[in-house]
Write a protein that holds these residues in place. Structure first.
Motif, PDB file in Angstrom:
ATOM      1  N   THR A  11       0.854  -1.189   0.000  1.00 25.99           N
ATOM      2  CA  THR A  11       0.000   0.000   0.000  1.00 25.99           C
ATOM      3  C   THR A  11       0.884   1.230   0.000  1.00 25.99           C
ATOM      4  N   ASN A  15      -1.031   5.877   3.129  1.00 27.88           N
ATOM      5  CA  ASN A  15      -2.221   5.173   3.583  1.00 27.88           C
ATOM      6  C   ASN A  15      -1.983   4.386   4.866  1.00 27.88           C
ATOM      7  N   ILE A  17      -2.052   4.641   8.435  1.00 32.31           N
ATOM      8  CA  ILE A  17      -2.668   5.651   9.293  1.00 32.31           C
ATOM      9  C   ILE A  17      -2.579   5.209  10.749  1.00 32.31           C
ATOM     10  N   ASP A  30      -4.623   0.517   7.339  1.00 35.02           N
ATOM     11  CA  ASP A  30      -4.957   1.194   6.084  1.00 35.02           C
ATOM     12  C   ASP A  30      -6.360   1.780   6.190  1.00 35.02           C
ATOM     13  N   GLU A  31      -6.874   2.312   5.090  1.00 32.83           N
ATOM     14  CA  GLU A  31      -8.173   2.981   5.121  1.00 32.83           C
ATOM     15  C   GLU A  31      -9.319   2.029   5.443  1.00 32.83           C
ATOM     16  N   ASP A  32      -9.098   0.733   5.222  1.00 34.83           N
ATOM     17  CA  ASP A  32     -10.120  -0.272   5.527  1.00 34.83           C
ATOM     18  C   ASP A  32      -9.892  -0.924   6.888  1.00 34.83           C
ATOM     19  N   LYS A  46       1.828  10.411  10.989  1.00 31.42           N
ATOM     20  CA  LYS A  46       1.574   9.888   9.655  1.00 31.42           C
ATOM     21  C   LYS A  46       2.898   9.705   8.913  1.00 31.42           C
ATOM     22  N   TYR A 460      -6.563  10.343  14.734  1.00 27.78           N
ATOM     23  CA  TYR A 460      -6.725  10.840  13.376  1.00 27.78           C
ATOM     24  C   TYR A 460      -8.115  10.508  12.841  1.00 27.78           C
ATOM     25  N   ASP A 462     -10.441  11.019   8.894  1.00 26.83           N
ATOM     26  CA  ASP A 462     -10.419  11.399   7.480  1.00 26.83           C
ATOM     27  C   ASP A 462     -11.268  12.662   7.350  1.00 26.83           C
ATOM     28  N   THR A 465     -14.365  12.400   4.883  1.00 21.02           N
ATOM     29  CA  THR A 465     -15.502  11.522   5.157  1.00 21.02           C
ATOM     30  C   THR A 465     -15.933  11.549   6.618  1.00 21.02           C
ATOM     31  N   LYS A 467     -14.497   9.736   8.857  1.00 19.80           N
ATOM     32  CA  LYS A 467     -14.173   8.420   9.417  1.00 19.80           C
ATOM     33  C   LYS A 467     -13.097   8.564  10.493  1.00 19.80           C
ATOM     34  N   TYR A 469     -10.227   6.991  13.121  1.00 19.30           N
ATOM     35  CA  TYR A 469      -9.282   5.902  13.259  1.00 19.30           C
ATOM     36  C   TYR A 469      -8.997   5.669  14.743  1.00 19.30           C
TER      37      TYR A 469
END
Length: 471
Positions: A11, A15, A17, A30-32, A46, A460, A462, A465, A467, A469
């Motif tokens: 990745t 990304n 995070i 990661d973002e998922d 980061k 953190y 996003d 969005t 979202k 973490y």
């Protein structure tokens, strides 16, 4: 919130995070929410675009890891910051300490017998992480420490860092010049020696575009066969590092802030009686980038707030009442917009009679049309909103106690609600709030602070969005 194991580490570095766990530790996902680095850290930043991040252990020591979680700079009791430059990573380490001073630097207290024999200093070391090349190793007084990891890119191989010009030659950085005071557009910069200034262009092989320039606060022009003196120009309460007007003693040409890109005309072709009176009171001259125009400002003492009247002149000496330019702004020393001023920004507005416009701030990277504006409604406390000059309307009504820009290009803002004094995410393109949670603060990189009733959490999100973490 569920986090999952991830078998592949292919990745992008950005990304990775930092994810706040229930135990108050940070783990990279990661973002998922797939776990990318199994270790946990007391604190974590980061990743840079070059693939490194700063982490902290329970002893509050800092280290640097790569994208696989391997330590590339061991833990130390120092502050560490990273920045990407030319495909490499600049690492700066700072270590505060007390230093025993020689007797002639002792501080004597005349009201007591106390003698201060030690002083606070900072050891600063900066190097290129990938190659180990040391750029700076210094020990400076704590309050004189102006070292920063910020790097200004002039072009793909030239960089200015802490007032020094470097050129990247393969894997090494060569220092070309020191005492760089000001960075200009189009690969140019200003270097000083005492009160003498020179403008350089990296494309000219180190040769000065203009040399032996001196600062002035007045200039003279010819008008109708006579000499007309414009004096007390661009004088400020706090003197800038670079004077706003620079004069070439050989040609007597004068170059104006902010880009010093063209000489001010030596002759004014013609002027009406009103324009002559205006010129007598001019106290501000700016050169407009990428155009033949200059702005002339006369302070208007009839207004209760800081405001100017405006006149314009081109490089041929023609006076103009109006000009059509894009993406040029004049700011005061705290970032409020002076030009265009509030009368120009709100010229098509029909505001309620008891509303007064205060400070305005142009929103960079969002086009020329958006401003954060302060509005005082009658006797109420001043509030902030987002005004669109092109539409002549509010994109966001002035009902907020604070508005800050997180991403100007995508028009993402942090707005502080006057009711609960929390910051919320707002998407101005979609004209809607992002998420429902409010925070004590929101940074442009997504770092937020939240009081959960048991203490403050820092983690953190996003910003596009909402979202979060964290578990």
């Amino acid at each position: 919130m569920e986090i999952r194991a991830q078998s592949s580490l292919h990745t992008k570095h950005e990304n990775r995070i930092p994810f706040l766990t229930k135990q108050g530790k940070y783990q990279y996902v990661d973002e998922d929410l797939n776990v990318l680095i199994a270790q946990t850290f007391n604190n974590a930043s980061k990743f840079t675009s070059t693939g490194y991040a700063v982490v902290q252990n329970e002893a509050k020591e800092c280290a640097v890891i790569d994208g696989m979680g391997r330590i590339v700079q061991p833990y130390v009791k120092k502050e560490i910051s990273l920045s990407a430059v030319g495909g490499f990573t600049l690492i700066m380490m700072q270590e505060p300490h007390e230093k025993k001073m020689p007797i002639w630097k002792w501080e004597w207290n005349i009201f007591s017998k106390h003698i201060k024999k030690r002083a606070n200093y900072v050891k600063v070391e900066t190097r290129i992480l990938e190659t180990g090349q040391v750029l700076v190793k210094d020990d400076v007084p704590y309050f004189d420490n102006e070292y920063t990891s910020y790097v200004h890119e002039l072009d793909s191989t030239h960089y200015i860092w802490n007032n020094n010009l470097y050129q990247r030659l393969n894997k090494r950085f060569k220092k070309l010049k020191s005492d760089i005071d000001f960075v200009l557009d189009n690969h140019r910069y200003i270097k000083s020696q005492g009160k003498i200034f020179a403008i350089y262009d990296v494309g000219r092989g180190g040769k000065a575009v203009h040399a032996n320039l001196t600062g002035v606060d007045r200039l003279s022009v010819t008008l109708s066969g006579g000499t007309f003196l414009l004096d007390s120009i661009n004088q400020e309460r706090f003197l800038p590092i670079i004077p706003k007007l620079l004069k070439d003693p050989q040609t007597n040409q004068i170059y104006a802030f902010p880009q010093y890109d063209k000489p001010f005309p030596k002759q004014i072709r013609q002027a009406t009686a009103d324009q002559r009176n205006f010129l007598k009171e001019v106290s501000l001259i700016y050169s407009i980038n990428n155009s033949p125009y200059f702005i002339l400002g006369r302070f208007n003492y009839d207004h209760a707030v800081w405001v100017y009247d405006w006149l314009y002149i081109d490089d041929k000496g023609n006076l103009l009442r109006e000009i059509d330019v894009q993406d040029f702004f004049i700011y005061d020393q705290v970032g409020n917009s002076i030009w265009p001023d509030k009368h120009m920004v709100f010229k098509s507005a029909s505001l309620p009679k008891d509303w007064k416009v205060g400070k305005i701030r142009h929103i960079s990277h969002a086009g020329a049309d958006l401003y954060i504006a302060e509005i005082k409604k009658g006797e109420e406390k001043a509030m902030w909103g987002i005004w669109n000059t092109k539409e002549g309307s509010w994109n966001l009504s002035p009902d907020y106690s604070n508005i800050s820009v997180l991403n100007g290009e995508k028009q993402i803002f942090a707005v502080r609600d006057s009711i609960d004094e929390c910051f919320y995410l707002y998407d101005n393109m979609r004209k809607q709030r992002i998420g429902e949670r409010g925070y004590e603060h929101i940074s442009s990189d997504g770092l937020v602070g939240l009081n959960n009733g048991q203490g403050k959490e820092v983690y953190y999100i996003d910003i596009f969005t909402g979202k979060e973490y964290r578990e």
